[in-house]
Every structure is written in structure tokens, then in C-alpha cells.
Design a protein around this motif. Sequence first.
Motif, mmCIF file in Angstrom:
data_model
loop_
_atom_site.group_PDB
_atom_site.id
_atom_site.type_symbol
_atom_site.label_atom_id
_atom_site.label_comp_id
_atom_site.label_asym_id
_atom_site.label_seq_id
_atom_site.Cartn_x
_atom_site.Cartn_y
_atom_site.Cartn_z
ATOM 1 N N LYS A 9 0.842 -1.204 0.000
ATOM 2 C CA LYS A 9 0.000 0.000 0.000
ATOM 3 C C LYS A 9 0.877 1.254 0.000
ATOM 4 O O LYS A 9 1.801 1.385 0.798
ATOM 5 C CB LYS A 9 -0.902 0.016 1.229
ATOM 6 C CG LYS A 9 -1.962 -1.060 1.229
ATOM 7 C CD LYS A 9 -2.842 -0.968 2.471
ATOM 8 C CE LYS A 9 -3.883 -2.086 2.482
ATOM 9 N NZ LYS A 9 -4.749 -2.015 3.686
ATOM 10 N N GLU A 12 2.766 1.107 -4.737
ATOM 11 C CA GLU A 12 2.416 0.263 -5.882
ATOM 12 C C GLU A 12 3.237 0.633 -7.115
ATOM 13 O O GLU A 12 3.574 1.797 -7.328
ATOM 14 C CB GLU A 12 0.931 0.386 -6.190
ATOM 15 C CG GLU A 12 0.017 -0.210 -5.144
ATOM 16 C CD GLU A 12 -0.431 0.759 -4.065
ATOM 17 O OE1 GLU A 12 -1.328 0.413 -3.277
ATOM 18 O OE2 GLU A 12 0.137 1.887 -4.016
ATOM 19 N N ARG A 66 -0.106 -8.805 -3.819
ATOM 20 C CA ARG A 66 -1.176 -7.825 -3.620
ATOM 21 C C ARG A 66 -1.307 -6.920 -4.838
ATOM 22 O O ARG A 66 -0.318 -6.438 -5.403
ATOM 23 C CB ARG A 66 -0.897 -6.956 -2.393
ATOM 24 C CG ARG A 66 -1.948 -5.843 -2.212
ATOM 25 C CD ARG A 66 -1.602 -4.877 -1.091
ATOM 26 N NE ARG A 66 -2.601 -3.820 -1.025
ATOM 27 C CZ ARG A 66 -2.505 -2.653 -1.676
ATOM 28 N NH1 ARG A 66 -1.440 -2.409 -2.436
ATOM 29 N NH2 ARG A 66 -3.462 -1.747 -1.566
ATOM 30 N N GLY A 68 -2.988 -3.310 -5.909
ATOM 31 C CA GLY A 68 -3.546 -2.076 -5.385
ATOM 32 C C GLY A 68 -4.663 -1.568 -6.281
ATOM 33 O O GLY A 68 -5.083 -2.244 -7.230
ATOM 34 N N CYS A 110 -9.280 2.012 -2.406
ATOM 35 C CA CYS A 110 -8.370 0.981 -1.902
ATOM 36 C C CYS A 110 -8.265 -0.121 -2.949
ATOM 37 O O CYS A 110 -8.924 -0.085 -3.991
ATOM 38 C CB CYS A 110 -8.838 0.443 -0.553
ATOM 39 S SG CYS A 110 -10.440 -0.387 -0.562
ATOM 40 N N ASP A 114 -8.391 -5.456 -0.495
ATOM 41 C CA ASP A 114 -8.094 -4.880 0.815
ATOM 42 C C ASP A 114 -9.315 -4.988 1.725
ATOM 43 O O ASP A 114 -10.461 -5.072 1.256
ATOM 44 C CB ASP A 114 -7.688 -3.411 0.668
ATOM 45 C CG ASP A 114 -6.345 -3.233 -0.019
ATOM 46 O OD1 ASP A 114 -5.588 -4.222 -0.131
ATOM 47 O OD2 ASP A 114 -6.054 -2.097 -0.453
ATOM 48 N N THR A 181 -11.825 3.272 2.781
ATOM 49 C CA THR A 181 -11.955 1.891 2.251
ATOM 50 C C THR A 181 -13.283 1.642 1.555
ATOM 51 O O THR A 181 -13.562 0.507 1.157
ATOM 52 C CB THR A 181 -11.759 0.791 3.329
ATOM 53 O OG1 THR A 181 -12.911 0.715 4.186
ATOM 54 C CG2 THR A 181 -10.500 1.032 4.156
#
Length: 284
Positions: A9, A12, A66, A68, A110, A114, A181
Motif C-alpha cells: 500500500k 504500488e 497484492r 492495489g 483501496c 483490501d 476503504t
Amino acid sequence: MRLVRYGAKGAERPGMVDRGGRVRDLSGVVPDIAGDALLPDTLARLAALDPAALPLVPGVPQAGLRLGPCVGRVGKFVCIGLNYADHAAEAGMAVPPEPVIFGKWTSSICGPDDDVELPRGSVKTDWEVELGIVIGRGGRYIGEADAPAHVAGYCVVNDVSEREYQVERAGTWDKGKGCDTFGPIGPWLVTPDEAGDVGNLGMWLEVDGERMQQGTTATMVYKVPFLVSYVSRFMSLQPGDLIATGTPPGVGMGRKPPRYLRAGEVMRLSVEGLGVQTQRVVQG
């Protein structure tokens, strides 16, 4: 193309998904999937690359690697309300004679997987699977026929909404739409040539494996070209701006009795051809 932003986070990096579903690093070509990287000339340059010649990023996207938000530095997060006749009916509202426009704060954005945080004291946080439009070429007073040339691509959006804040507290909808979020976007930005017929894409959302929403963009009241044109009458659009186009029926507010999110639950959602999001609900 399927373009992504991968990594931790706030740090990216830009990437492209190859035919094998692996991420290839684009940081030697563009600094981010944002701004000028979304202009038609830059996208054409990216499309001409051989993904196999780009560095392979270790890990499997959304399974250890992950992803983003698929667009960085979003300037405006514009949303369209009540754009599905069947959703308007479940909300007990009439189909508006013109599109309803509201905003989500960019701090709500987000990654697609996430955690989604319930605001402190919230008891009416809801879900909304939506088709997102990512602007490439900017403009103002864009003609409807010209609108497709201003679109860089499409993505999945979960327009998470706190209904008490949205409709029971004084003021506009925005209070219940822009909490931190509340704007998962991605997993990838899909360029128009690979997105299929965006006027007829299936879409669904599940909570803890129970199918809540099942619909299609074919039932949108106002279609993508009209929405891009319409929004540009009220504000200039710039590369990386995002327009969320509304949700089909099946939101928690419309169920009998209403059903809202609780900490520990998991949302999964998808728009056909644009990928799947998975979010765990946690207490903020």
C-alpha cells in the motif's frame, strides 16, 4: 490489455497481466498507471509491447501478490445513482429524469482485495457492485458520439455505502459514500478492446458465499457514452478520473428485512471479464 498496480500500500508499481495471468513490470516504461499513462498514445505504446520481454513479477496476482487500486492519483471519483430501474424500485425511488451525480472522496479508494472497514458506530454499511469507467483523454462538453474515444478502460467498483449516513442524516449522499476503504477498484483496468460489450456485461456480488446481487449492465438506464458526455457538462474530465455507473438490485438496504454488513464477513464481486474482488469486513 489488463493493467495493474501491484505491491505494498502506497508503494504500488505499474504492471501488465500477460496471457498466462502473471504480472509483468512496467515501471521501466511508465511511472504509474495514472495521468498521462492513460492517454491514447501511451496506451497504444503499451499495447505494442511484448509482455514476455518485460520483467516477470514474482508471485501470483491476488494469491500472494497484492494488487492495489488499478488507477493511481485519481482526481475525481464520480458516481451515478439509481441508474438501474430495478434497483431504483427496490430503493423505493423513481428512475430520475436525468442521471443523479454524487462523489466519493478519493481517500476512500483501496485495492480490490483490501479490507473494508466499518466506520465507528456504523450499523448500516451496504454493498454495491458497479462497472467503473476510467477516463483517458480528458475533455469538457464531450459529445456522446465522441465519448468512447475518451475512455481508457473499465474496472470493477464496489460502491460501499453507509445507508444511515447517506439517507438518514442531514445533507447529501456523500457522507455515506466516501468513508475510508469504501471505494475498492480493480483488480485491473481492462482496455476497451478487451472489455467486451460494456452495455451487456453480467455482474454479481456475494456475502459469505450467498449471492446477493445478480444483474447485467444491459439494464442500465443511462449508458456509458451518455454518462461520459453528461458528466462532462458539469466538470472537466481528466486522465484517471473514475465514473462508477450504478448498481443492479440486491443491495442490503432493499432486502426485506434490510441486511447489512458485519465484521468478519467476506464480500466477493465481479463484472464479467473485468476480474473478481474479495474483501474482508473489519471494524474500523
